[in-house]
Scaffold this motif. Sequence first.
Motif, PDB file in Angstrom:
ATOM      1  N   UNK A 292       0.801  -1.223   0.000  1.00 33.39           N
ATOM      2  CA  UNK A 292       0.000   0.000   0.000  1.00 33.39           C
ATOM      3  C   UNK A 292       0.835   1.275   0.000  1.00 33.39           C
ATOM      4  N   UNK A 293       1.892   1.340   0.804  1.00 36.61           N
ATOM      5  CA  UNK A 293       2.583   2.596   1.056  1.00 36.61           C
ATOM      6  C   UNK A 293       3.303   3.095  -0.196  1.00 36.61           C
ATOM      7  N   UNK A 294       3.097   4.358  -0.530  1.00 33.62           N
ATOM      8  CA  UNK A 294       3.779   4.960  -1.678  1.00 33.62           C
ATOM      9  C   UNK A 294       3.636   6.474  -1.629  1.00 33.62           C
ATOM     10  N   UNK A 295       4.351   7.133  -2.506  1.00 33.58           N
ATOM     11  CA  UNK A 295       4.244   8.580  -2.683  1.00 33.58           C
ATOM     12  C   UNK A 295       3.728   8.847  -4.082  1.00 33.58           C
ATOM     13  N   UNK A 296       2.681   9.653  -4.175  1.00 37.06           N
ATOM     14  CA  UNK A 296       2.167  10.090  -5.465  1.00 37.06           C
ATOM     15  C   UNK A 296       2.797  11.428  -5.825  1.00 37.06           C
ATOM     16  N   UNK A 297       3.374  11.511  -7.014  1.00 32.23           N
ATOM     17  CA  UNK A 297       3.883  12.776  -7.528  1.00 32.23           C
ATOM     18  C   UNK A 297       2.855  13.338  -8.496  1.00 32.23           C
ATOM     19  N   UNK A 298       2.452  14.559  -8.269  1.00 30.86           N
ATOM     20  CA  UNK A 298       1.289  15.115  -8.959  1.00 30.86           C
ATOM     21  C   UNK A 298       1.737  16.008 -10.123  1.00 30.86           C
ATOM     22  N   UNK A 299       1.166  15.742 -11.291  1.00 30.14           N
ATOM     23  CA  UNK A 299       1.383  16.580 -12.463  1.00 30.14           C
ATOM     24  C   UNK A 299       0.080  16.688 -13.240  1.00 30.14           C
ATOM     25  N   UNK A 300      -0.068  17.784 -13.952  1.00 26.02           N
ATOM     26  CA  UNK A 300      -1.248  17.962 -14.804  1.00 26.02           C
ATOM     27  C   UNK A 300      -0.971  17.543 -16.238  1.00 26.02           C
TER      28      UNK A 300
ATOM     29  N   UNK B 220      -3.489   1.006 -13.414  1.00 25.67           N
ATOM     30  CA  UNK B 220      -3.456   2.466 -13.314  1.00 25.67           C
ATOM     31  C   UNK B 220      -3.733   2.891 -11.872  1.00 25.67           C
ATOM     32  N   UNK B 221      -2.656   3.164 -11.111  1.00 27.26           N
ATOM     33  CA  UNK B 221      -2.804   3.576  -9.722  1.00 27.26           C
ATOM     34  C   UNK B 221      -2.891   2.441  -8.734  1.00 27.26           C
ATOM     35  N   UNK B 222      -2.620   1.196  -9.153  1.00 27.76           N
ATOM     36  CA  UNK B 222      -2.738   0.073  -8.225  1.00 27.76           C
ATOM     37  C   UNK B 222      -1.979  -1.150  -8.701  1.00 27.76           C
TER      38      UNK B 222
END
Length: 240
Positions: free
Chosen positions: A33-41, A156-158
């Motif tokens: 489960x543990x992770x870091x999401x890096x956010x971009x548009x 995608x995301x999992x």
Amino acid sequence: MKCLLTVVMLTVCAAAPEDLTGKMFSFPQETKTDHVKLITTRDEFKAITVCLRSFTDLSRNHGIFSLATPTFANAFLIFKKTASDQIEVNARNKGTSLFGQEYKLNTWQSVCASWDGTTGLVQIWVDGKPSSRRYCSDGTLSGHTLITLGQEQDSHGGGFDPQQTFVGMIADVHMWDFVLSPCEIQRFVDDLNFSPGNVINWRALQYEIVGKILLEDKQGACSCLIKKKVPNIFSQSCQA
């Protein structure tokens, strides 16, 4: 109440960019489960370069950087294989193994990888040492971009696998939407005046921590100068 909760969640996900110079993410355990999401548009790429610094004692398979789109779970992936000199770069769900890189344990290393969607070529650098350029996949990446550190996306995301979890520390993550020149990569490795990523910029980072991951001051080697001032008395100066 429902509307208020939605606003709070959006505020957390859309936090103002932070300058993480001198900081690192610590990933202390294997999880699914543990992770870091890096956010971009950004949602379309014809080329990618990613540079970061990592520190780990893992000798098993593990993901270093994972970018997914709805069409491609491994849209762009840097994946360390069990073999000590093998790193795999994936682009558009196709992987190419690159050999001969000295991936050391328990030391900070600079890792950069690039993909050119026009030619389909990928390449990797470890501490400034380039691999050969190999064909992987040509084309364009498009769709909602999800980037994770600490986990490799199989969907995608999992689709996280704890046996591919990254355990260690990661810092100085930058991403560009073009292939960086070897000289610019060397400037990143040497921590000189390089142009920060125009997609992901460690000096202005939007991110979300999921699980037990710590944002801490970056650890480094301590260089000590010891001078003898009088018999049996020493002064010690250390700089990380």
